[in-house]
Design a protein around this motif. Structure first.
Motif, PDB file in Angstrom:
ATOM      1  N   GLY A  36       0.803  -1.215   0.000  1.00  0.00           N
ATOM      2  CA  GLY A  36       0.000   0.000   0.000  1.00  0.00           C
ATOM      3  C   GLY A  36       0.838   1.267   0.000  1.00  0.00           C
ATOM      4  N   TYR A  37       0.414   2.253  -0.785  1.00  0.00           N
ATOM      5  CA  TYR A  37       1.127   3.528  -0.899  1.00  0.00           C
ATOM      6  C   TYR A  37       0.134   4.696  -0.854  1.00  0.00           C
ATOM      7  N   TYR A  38       0.618   5.804  -0.259  1.00  0.00           N
ATOM      8  CA  TYR A  38      -0.008   7.109  -0.467  1.00  0.00           C
ATOM      9  C   TYR A  38       0.866   7.868  -1.449  1.00  0.00           C
ATOM     10  N   ALA A  39       0.249   8.554  -2.410  1.00  0.00           N
ATOM     11  CA  ALA A  39       1.001   9.271  -3.430  1.00  0.00           C
ATOM     12  C   ALA A  39       0.388  10.648  -3.647  1.00  0.00           C
ATOM     13  N   THR A  40       1.184  11.536  -4.213  1.00  0.00           N
ATOM     14  CA  THR A  40       0.694  12.872  -4.553  1.00  0.00           C
ATOM     15  C   THR A  40       0.796  13.081  -6.055  1.00  0.00           C
ATOM     16  N   ALA A  41      -0.109  13.888  -6.576  1.00  0.00           N
ATOM     17  CA  ALA A  41      -0.106  14.240  -7.998  1.00  0.00           C
ATOM     18  C   ALA A  41      -0.834  15.565  -8.161  1.00  0.00           C
ATOM     19  N   ASP A  42      -0.555  16.269  -9.246  1.00  0.00           N
ATOM     20  CA  ASP A  42      -1.343  17.448  -9.572  1.00  0.00           C
ATOM     21  C   ASP A  42      -2.733  16.984  -9.983  1.00  0.00           C
ATOM     22  N   GLY A  43      -3.725  17.817  -9.740  1.00  0.00           N
ATOM     23  CA  GLY A  43      -5.103  17.406  -9.970  1.00  0.00           C
ATOM     24  C   GLY A  43      -5.537  17.468 -11.413  1.00  0.00           C
ATOM     25  N   GLU A  44      -4.708  16.976 -12.315  1.00  0.00           N
ATOM     26  CA  GLU A  44      -5.099  16.944 -13.726  1.00  0.00           C
ATOM     27  C   GLU A  44      -6.257  15.966 -13.918  1.00  0.00           C
ATOM     28  N   GLU A  45      -7.037  16.204 -14.928  1.00  0.00           N
ATOM     29  CA  GLU A  45      -8.209  15.368 -15.183  1.00  0.00           C
ATOM     30  C   GLU A  45      -7.747  13.961 -15.567  1.00  0.00           C
ATOM     31  N   PRO A  46      -8.208  12.935 -14.867  1.00  0.00           N
ATOM     32  CA  PRO A  46      -7.792  11.576 -15.223  1.00  0.00           C
ATOM     33  C   PRO A  46      -8.395  11.139 -16.549  1.00  0.00           C
ATOM     34  N   THR A  47      -7.639  10.334 -17.280  1.00  0.00           N
ATOM     35  CA  THR A  47      -8.101   9.796 -18.561  1.00  0.00           C
ATOM     36  C   THR A  47      -8.019   8.268 -18.486  1.00  0.00           C
TER      37      THR A  47
END
Length: 297
Positions: free
Chosen positions: A233-244
């Motif tokens: 299990g992981y927590y991750a961060t990303a910019d809130g770009e629209e998922p495709t």
């Protein structure tokens, strides 16, 4: 952001109190003596299920167990535990999805161990090198080829499972086209050969939903013998770009605020991951409390 989140425990399938007695497996004299001991207890396992009695495993004595392979599960308080595989589901059998949360710590660990071994043995009756039959040895933790003597060990497939959070503290959940209803969960995928789990996190998220991971942190692990995985299990961060979504593995993906997820879960618009899964714990670690139930009943 994700540094603040932690898995609320315990993880249903990561609990165990039994000494696996790994140092005893290769001693056939000790194993035979343990099997002959009248205090020894045996759980029957088959078709992904173990015999249960309510919220406990149902054990039989060795003399009551059917003939066949014997899997040494371990020792606790002077009692040795084995599993014996049977054809089909055992009488009073239940799967881990059905009883994984209600079994006690000892029985949860025994059940996961027994099912994982039984799943592996059922699909590794022959040598991967020469095709000859193999025999179970070392208390069910090795199979040995009759022809060339090669040893084959139980397989575990590592997979990453990830809760992604963006700069607005929203979490990203996806829905597989193969899942029933409106089930949404964290994103996951197997670690490939020559790859670290962290690299797998980055690759899987981009492949499945086109989201680029900026950072990730390991949160915990849980065995997942369906049939042979270990979920990292992981927590991750990303910019809130629209998922495709790729349209193959993932049919739909959405960012959720806590209010969004609570409203969607209560209304039945979204079905969260099941209670025994590490996915549920990852989401609840971000959510800050247990997820609400569907108010429609």
């Amino acid at each position: 952001m994700h540094e603040a989140y932690a898995l609320p425990g315990p993880l249903a399938l990561s609990r165990s109190t039994v000494d696996r007695a790994a140092d005893r497996r290769a001693d056939p004299v000790w194993v035979d003596a343990a099997w002959a001991d009248r205090s020894t207890r045996v759980v029957l396992v088959g078709d992904g299920a173990v015999a249960v009695d309510g919220t406990d495993l149902r054990f039989v004595k060795p003399v009551e167990a059917p003939d066949g392979d014997r899997f040494l599960l371990g020792v606790e308080d002077g009692v040795t535990y084995f599993a014996v595989p049977v054809e089909g589901k055992p009488d009073d059998g239940a799967t881990l999805r059905e009883v994984g949360e209600t079994l006690g710590d000892r029985d949860a660990g025994l059940a996961v161990h027994a099912i994982a071994l039984a799943n592996w043995h059922a699909t590794h009756r022959h040598c991967g090198r020469c095709g000859a039959p193999t025999d179970s040895q070392a208390g069910g933790h090795v199979r040995v080829c009759r022809a060339d003597g090669s040893q084959h060990f139980p397989r575990t497939d590592p997979a990453v499972i990830v809760l992604v959070v963006d700069e607005k503290d929203r979490c990203l959940l996806g829905r597989s086209a193969a899942w029933p209803g409106r089930r949404f969960s964290t994103l996951a995928g197997f670690v490939e050969p020559g790859e670290t789990p962290e690299h797998a996190v980055v690759r899987e998220l981009y492949e499945e939903v086109g989201v680029r991971i900026r950072s990730c942190r390991y949160a915990g692990a849980q065995p997942w013998p369906f049939p042979s995985s270990l979920m990292l299990g992981y927590y991750a961060t990303a910019d809130g770009e629209e998922p495709t979504p790729d349209g193959d593995e993932i049919a739909e993906a959405r960012w959720f605020t806590r209010d969004d997820l609570e409203r969607a879960t209560r209304s039945g618009e979204v079905t969260p991951p099941g209670g025994i899964s590490i996915a549920r714990r990852l989401v609840e670690g971000w959510f800050g409390r247990p997820l609400p139930v569907d108010e429609r009943g």
